[in-house]
Motif scaffolding. Sequence first.
Motif, short mmCIF file in Angstrom:
data_model
loop_
_atom_site.label_atom_id
_atom_site.label_comp_id
_atom_site.label_asym_id
_atom_site.label_seq_id
_atom_site.Cartn_x
_atom_site.Cartn_y
_atom_site.Cartn_z
N ARG A 55 42.23 0.68 -22.22
CA ARG A 55 41.37 2.07 -22.57
C ARG A 55 41.99 2.93 -23.29
NH1 ARG A 55 40.07 3.58 -17.55
NH2 ARG A 55 38.14 2.51 -17.37
N ARG A 56 43.38 3.05 -23.17
CA ARG A 56 44.32 3.71 -24.17
C ARG A 56 44.19 3.35 -25.46
NH1 ARG A 56 47.71 4.46 -19.41
NH2 ARG A 56 49.15 3.05 -20.51
N ARG A 57 44.35 1.89 -25.47
CA ARG A 57 44.55 1.39 -26.95
C ARG A 57 43.04 1.16 -27.46
NH1 ARG A 57 47.65 -4.28 -25.96
NH2 ARG A 57 47.69 -4.31 -28.05
N ILE A 58 42.00 1.05 -26.85
CA ILE A 58 40.79 1.18 -27.57
C ILE A 58 40.70 2.76 -28.05
CG2 ILE A 58 38.25 1.38 -27.46
CD1 ILE A 58 39.53 -1.49 -27.91
N ASN A 59 40.97 3.45 -27.18
CA ASN A 59 41.13 5.05 -27.85
C ASN A 59 41.76 5.27 -28.97
OD1 ASN A 59 39.23 5.82 -25.75
ND2 ASN A 59 40.45 6.41 -24.28
N ALA A 60 43.05 4.79 -28.94
CA ALA A 60 44.00 4.85 -30.14
C ALA A 60 43.24 4.35 -31.43
CB ALA A 60 45.37 4.26 -29.99
N LEU A 61 42.65 2.94 -31.15
CA LEU A 61 41.89 2.36 -32.15
C LEU A 61 40.74 3.06 -32.83
CD1 LEU A 61 41.63 -0.20 -34.27
CD2 LEU A 61 40.49 -1.28 -32.29
N GLU A 62 40.07 3.66 -31.95
CA GLU A 62 38.91 4.57 -32.20
C GLU A 62 39.38 5.64 -33.27
OE1 GLU A 62 35.49 3.68 -29.13
OE2 GLU A 62 37.13 4.91 -28.39
N VAL A 63 40.63 6.41 -32.78
CA VAL A 63 41.07 7.51 -33.41
C VAL A 63 41.41 7.05 -34.87
CG1 VAL A 63 42.95 9.14 -33.51
CG2 VAL A 63 41.77 8.91 -31.58
N ALA A 64 42.22 6.01 -34.90
CA ALA A 64 42.79 5.34 -36.34
C ALA A 64 41.64 5.09 -37.12
CB ALA A 64 43.44 4.26 -36.05
N MET A 65 40.43 4.70 -36.55
CA MET A 65 39.23 4.28 -37.47
C MET A 65 38.19 5.44 -37.81
SD MET A 65 38.65 0.29 -36.43
CE MET A 65 37.45 -0.03 -37.81
N GLY A 66 38.42 6.39 -37.08
CA GLY A 66 37.42 7.48 -37.01
C GLY A 66 36.14 7.26 -36.54
N GLU A 67 35.89 6.37 -35.71
CA GLU A 67 34.57 5.67 -35.19
C GLU A 67 34.60 5.40 -33.78
OE1 GLU A 67 31.84 5.65 -36.84
OE2 GLU A 67 32.45 6.32 -38.73
N ARG A 68 33.73 5.59 -32.99
CA ARG A 68 33.60 5.28 -31.51
C ARG A 68 33.12 3.74 -31.79
NH1 ARG A 68 32.50 8.67 -26.71
NH2 ARG A 68 32.93 6.94 -25.20
N LEU A 69 33.67 2.76 -31.07
CA LEU A 69 33.41 1.39 -31.27
C LEU A 69 32.84 0.91 -30.38
CD1 LEU A 69 37.03 0.28 -32.37
CD2 LEU A 69 35.17 0.87 -33.87
N PHE A 70 32.81 1.27 -29.18
CA PHE A 70 32.09 1.01 -28.02
C PHE A 70 31.15 2.04 -27.30
CE2 PHE A 70 35.47 -2.10 -28.37
CZ PHE A 70 34.98 -3.27 -28.28
N ARG A 71 30.06 1.55 -26.71
CA ARG A 71 29.24 2.55 -25.81
C ARG A 71 29.65 2.30 -24.44
NH1 ARG A 71 23.56 1.09 -24.15
NH2 ARG A 71 24.43 -0.95 -25.24
N ARG A 72 30.20 3.36 -23.72
CA ARG A 72 30.83 3.28 -22.47
C ARG A 72 29.72 3.30 -21.35
NH1 ARG A 72 34.45 4.06 -26.49
NH2 ARG A 72 36.47 4.24 -25.72
N THR A 73 29.69 2.59 -20.31
CA THR A 73 28.58 2.44 -19.07
C THR A 73 29.68 2.29 -18.09
OG1 THR A 73 28.40 0.21 -19.27
CG2 THR A 73 26.98 1.80 -20.55
N VAL A 74 29.18 2.80 -16.95
CA VAL A 74 29.65 2.75 -15.62
C VAL A 74 29.00 2.01 -14.90
CG1 VAL A 74 30.72 4.22 -13.70
CG2 VAL A 74 30.80 5.11 -15.99
N HIS A 75 29.69 0.95 -14.18
CA HIS A 75 28.90 -0.07 -13.41
C HIS A 75 29.24 0.18 -11.68
CE1 HIS A 75 27.00 -2.01 -16.37
NE2 HIS A 75 28.06 -2.27 -17.02
#
Length: 75
Positions: A55-75
């Motif tokens: 989760r932290r790594r995806i968040n860091a990637l999103e910050v680096a790219m300036g875009e949200r990459l995934f839609r989060r859902t809770v199951h």
Amino acid sequence: GASRLNNEDVTFSRGGWMAGARLRWDDVEVFCLLAESGSLRQAATATGQSVETLRRRINALEVAMGERLFRRTVH
């Protein structure tokens, strides 16, 4: 099997990416695994890392790219 990417940092400064943001190739690999599996838990199992780490790594990637990459859902 999936190929391992170099653990080098790359700096991007064009397009929608944030100027000077650091993009780690390992984070791109995590992105690919997550996109293929559709689940943080499954990607964590495949990499042997915790869900929180991915989760932290995806968040860091999103910050680096300036875009949200995934839609989060809770199951």
